[in-house]
Every structure is written in C-alpha cells, then in structure tokens.
Write a protein that holds these residues in place. Structure first.
Motif, PDB file in Angstrom:
ATOM      1  N   ILE A 286       0.947  -1.277  -0.152  1.00 47.58           N
ATOM      2  CA  ILE A 286      -0.021   0.059   0.089  1.00 47.58           C
ATOM      3  C   ILE A 286       0.762   1.205  -0.050  1.00 47.58           C
ATOM      4  O   ILE A 286       0.640   2.398  -0.721  1.00 47.58           O
ATOM      5  CB  ILE A 286      -1.184  -0.038   1.321  1.00 47.58           C
ATOM      6  N   PHE A 287       2.013   1.293   0.838  1.00 47.84           N
ATOM      7  CA  PHE A 287       2.933   2.387   0.617  1.00 47.84           C
ATOM      8  C   PHE A 287       3.713   2.621  -0.565  1.00 47.84           C
ATOM      9  O   PHE A 287       3.701   3.547  -1.146  1.00 47.84           O
ATOM     10  CB  PHE A 287       3.957   2.166   1.834  1.00 47.84           C
ATOM     11  N   TYR A 288       3.818   1.363  -1.275  1.00 48.91           N
ATOM     12  CA  TYR A 288       4.533   1.420  -2.490  1.00 48.91           C
ATOM     13  C   TYR A 288       3.540   1.890  -3.600  1.00 48.91           C
ATOM     14  O   TYR A 288       3.738   2.880  -4.377  1.00 48.91           O
ATOM     15  CB  TYR A 288       4.954   0.012  -3.232  1.00 48.91           C
ATOM     16  N   ALA A 289       2.238   1.598  -3.483  1.00 48.13           N
ATOM     17  CA  ALA A 289       1.419   2.277  -4.499  1.00 48.13           C
ATOM     18  C   ALA A 289       0.887   3.623  -4.309  1.00 48.13           C
ATOM     19  O   ALA A 289       0.826   4.221  -5.087  1.00 48.13           O
ATOM     20  CB  ALA A 289      -0.163   1.251  -4.141  1.00 48.13           C
ATOM     21  N   THR A 290       0.940   4.219  -3.110  1.00 52.46           N
ATOM     22  CA  THR A 290       0.584   5.365  -2.901  1.00 52.46           C
ATOM     23  C   THR A 290       2.006   6.060  -3.453  1.00 52.46           C
ATOM     24  O   THR A 290       1.632   7.283  -4.014  1.00 52.46           O
ATOM     25  CB  THR A 290       0.622   5.704  -1.272  1.00 52.46           C
ATOM     26  N   ASP A 291       3.196   5.725  -3.178  1.00 54.80           N
ATOM     27  CA  ASP A 291       4.453   6.370  -3.547  1.00 54.80           C
ATOM     28  C   ASP A 291       4.382   6.669  -5.060  1.00 54.80           C
ATOM     29  O   ASP A 291       4.569   7.444  -5.659  1.00 54.80           O
ATOM     30  CB  ASP A 291       5.682   5.650  -3.086  1.00 54.80           C
ATOM     31  N   ARG A 292       4.324   5.222  -5.590  1.00 54.63           N
ATOM     32  CA  ARG A 292       4.153   5.382  -7.035  1.00 54.63           C
ATOM     33  C   ARG A 292       3.106   6.246  -7.626  1.00 54.63           C
ATOM     34  O   ARG A 292       3.387   6.913  -8.618  1.00 54.63           O
ATOM     35  CB  ARG A 292       3.845   3.935  -7.484  1.00 54.63           C
TER      36      ARG A 292
ATOM     37  N   GLN B  91       1.924   8.971  -6.457  1.00 54.17           N
ATOM     38  CA  GLN B  91       2.552  10.554  -6.476  1.00 54.17           C
ATOM     39  C   GLN B  91       3.441  10.739  -7.113  1.00 54.17           C
ATOM     40  O   GLN B  91       3.476  11.750  -7.917  1.00 54.17           O
ATOM     41  CB  GLN B  91       2.756  10.631  -4.742  1.00 54.17           C
ATOM     42  N   GLU B  92       4.519   9.794  -7.327  1.00 56.26           N
ATOM     43  CA  GLU B  92       5.696  10.033  -8.339  1.00 56.26           C
ATOM     44  C   GLU B  92       5.201  10.144  -9.654  1.00 56.26           C
ATOM     45  O   GLU B  92       5.558  10.941 -10.457  1.00 56.26           O
ATOM     46  CB  GLU B  92       6.598   8.937  -8.217  1.00 56.26           C
TER      47      GLU B  92
ATOM     48  N   LEU C 172       3.552  13.359 -14.705  1.00 53.80           N
ATOM     49  CA  LEU C 172       2.708  13.631 -15.638  1.00 53.80           C
ATOM     50  C   LEU C 172       2.501  15.375 -15.491  1.00 53.80           C
ATOM     51  O   LEU C 172       2.377  15.846 -16.518  1.00 53.80           O
ATOM     52  CB  LEU C 172       1.533  12.891 -15.407  1.00 53.80           C
ATOM     53  N   ARG C 173       2.543  15.745 -14.179  1.00 57.60           N
ATOM     54  CA  ARG C 173       2.472  17.048 -13.895  1.00 57.60           C
ATOM     55  C   ARG C 173       3.425  17.895 -14.703  1.00 57.60           C
ATOM     56  O   ARG C 173       3.326  18.961 -15.493  1.00 57.60           O
ATOM     57  CB  ARG C 173       2.137  17.406 -12.753  1.00 57.60           C
ATOM     58  N   GLN C 174       4.625  17.370 -14.690  1.00 62.32           N
ATOM     59  CA  GLN C 174       5.942  18.045 -15.360  1.00 62.32           C
ATOM     60  C   GLN C 174       5.840  17.978 -17.015  1.00 62.32           C
ATOM     61  O   GLN C 174       5.745  19.289 -17.472  1.00 62.32           O
ATOM     62  CB  GLN C 174       7.184  17.432 -14.857  1.00 62.32           C
TER      63      GLN C 174
ATOM     64  N   GLU D 278      -8.069  13.040  -8.556  1.00 63.16           N
ATOM     65  CA  GLU D 278      -7.574  11.627  -8.287  1.00 63.16           C
ATOM     66  C   GLU D 278      -6.873  11.611  -6.905  1.00 63.16           C
ATOM     67  O   GLU D 278      -7.310  10.677  -6.196  1.00 63.16           O
ATOM     68  CB  GLU D 278      -6.602  10.945  -9.352  1.00 63.16           C
ATOM     69  N   GLU D 279      -5.954  12.210  -6.635  1.00 64.53           N
ATOM     70  CA  GLU D 279      -5.244  12.221  -5.425  1.00 64.53           C
ATOM     71  C   GLU D 279      -6.217  12.784  -4.385  1.00 64.53           C
ATOM     72  O   GLU D 279      -5.976  12.084  -3.409  1.00 64.53           O
ATOM     73  CB  GLU D 279      -3.926  13.263  -5.443  1.00 64.53           C
ATOM     74  N   GLN D 280      -7.044  13.449  -4.446  1.00 69.64           N
ATOM     75  CA  GLN D 280      -8.112  13.856  -3.401  1.00 69.64           C
ATOM     76  C   GLN D 280      -8.817  12.791  -3.045  1.00 69.64           C
ATOM     77  O   GLN D 280      -9.253  12.750  -1.859  1.00 69.64           O
ATOM     78  CB  GLN D 280      -8.700  15.060  -3.629  1.00 69.64           C
ATOM     79  N   LEU D 281      -9.131  11.676  -3.797  1.00 68.19           N
ATOM     80  CA  LEU D 281      -9.943  10.692  -3.582  1.00 68.19           C
ATOM     81  C   LEU D 281      -9.232   9.522  -3.213  1.00 68.19           C
ATOM     82  O   LEU D 281      -9.412   8.991  -2.116  1.00 68.19           O
ATOM     83  CB  LEU D 281     -10.620  10.083  -5.040  1.00 68.19           C
ATOM     84  N   ILE D 282      -8.053   9.119  -3.806  1.00 71.25           N
ATOM     85  CA  ILE D 282      -7.145   8.024  -3.703  1.00 71.25           C
ATOM     86  C   ILE D 282      -6.364   8.229  -2.310  1.00 71.25           C
ATOM     87  O   ILE D 282      -6.347   7.087  -1.601  1.00 71.25           O
ATOM     88  CB  ILE D 282      -6.166   7.589  -4.868  1.00 71.25           C
ATOM     89  N   LEU D 283      -5.589   9.213  -1.982  1.00 68.57           N
ATOM     90  CA  LEU D 283      -4.881   9.290  -0.923  1.00 68.57           C
ATOM     91  C   LEU D 283      -5.610   9.073   0.612  1.00 68.57           C
ATOM     92  O   LEU D 283      -4.946   8.324   1.370  1.00 68.57           O
ATOM     93  CB  LEU D 283      -3.963  10.548  -0.925  1.00 68.57           C
TER      94      LEU D 283
END
Length: 180
Positions: free
Chosen positions: A20-26, A28-29, A34-36, A160-165
């Motif tokens: 789960i930590f890996y998925a969250t880090d992935r 966000q990374e 994508l934002r860049q 997506e981050e506001q939902l998933i995190l």
C-alpha cells in the motif's frame, strides 16, 4: 513490489502495508511526472497562441506533437496500472465497508480522464496535416485543444489524489488498528 500483493478476497489480514505504501508512493511519483509533462505542453501551447510568427509556431507545434505522444504513452501506462491494480483493490476493500460506495467517484474520475484525453486527441487530429502554408488560426486552434486538455488533466490528477490518498490512508489505519 507490485500492488497485486494486496488482496481483499482473503480479508484484511492478507493486505500488505508495504504494498500500500508502494502504491501510494508510485501514484504520487507518476502524478508528478505527468504534471511536469503537462506544464511543458501547457507553456508551449500558450506560446503558440501568443506568437505571430507562423514559422516559429509551426516549429513549436511539431515539437508539441512529439511531447504529446510521450505524455500519452506515460499516461496510458499509468492508467493501466491504476485500472488493473490500484482501483480494483480500493473498490473491493471499501465495498465491504458500511459506508457509501466509492464507485460514483471512480466513474467521475474516468469521465474526467476521458474528456482530457479527447481534447488531446483533438490536438493530434488538428496537427496531422500541418504544412508550412498553414494559417495561424489553425495553429492557435490546435494549441487551444492541447491547452484545454492539459488543464483538464491537471485537475484530474489533483482530483484523483484527493480521492485516492485518503482511501489508502484509511486502509493503512485499518491495518494498524487490526494488527495492534
């Protein structure tokens, strides 16, 4: 470590906090990458819209075609991972909870994603036959499609981050509570 190490079919105890930590880090990374890419596309699309030099605009649009293809490839890889691993895990996990369903939220995210991609596809279609004799108006129109797609995709990533995190945080809190 892959997220498919997570499984709700065997209950809470089969969930792996490291996965789960890996998925969250992935998440966000990849979102930051994508934002860049979106920032680069957005800045250059705006430049096309502001420049009067059709030759310079055409050069930028040619580069935008390449960068857009790279963005689409990265977005596709990211979306496949979300749709095949992350979202199914979260929907299965929270389906068992006595709370409102999260399915509508995922549906809205999917529709938002599709809208952003459709604007990017409109850019791709508009620049298929760009030639040196092209009129500035067509270049600006193509750039405006790309700019709109960028804006929608940036908002999509944030939503997506506001939902998933918070959901992944809730899973980790549940695991901590369960095992303490």
């Amino acid at each position: 470590m892959e997220l498919h190490a997570l499984s709700c079919s065997s209950g809470l105890a089969s969930s792996n906090p490291d996965a789960i930590f890996y998925a969250t880090d992935r998440l966000q990374e990849e979102h930051e990458q994508l934002r860049q890419q979106l920032r680069i596309l957005e800045v250059n699309a705006k430049e096309v819209m502001l420049l009067d030099d059709v030759g310079k605009c055409l050069q930028i649009v040619q580069q935008l075609k390449i960068w857009t293809a790279q963005f689409e490839e990265k977005l596709e890889q990211h979306s496949e991972w979300e749709e095949q691993e992350l979202f199914p895990f979260l929907m299965a996990y929270f389906h068992r909870q006595p709370v409102p369903s999260i399915r509508p939220s995922f549906w809205v995210l999917e529709k938002d994603h599709q809208l952003g991609v459709s604007f990017i596809q409109s850019f791709n279609e508009a620049v298929l036959d760009m030639t040196p004799g092209i009129v500035r108006k067509r270049l600006v129109e193509a750039a405006s499609y790309l700019l709109q797609g960028c804006l929608i995709m940036k908002d999509h990533i944030t939503m997506e981050e506001q939902l998933i995190l918070p959901l992944t945080e809730r899973v980790l809190t549940d695991l901590d509570y369960f095992f303490s």
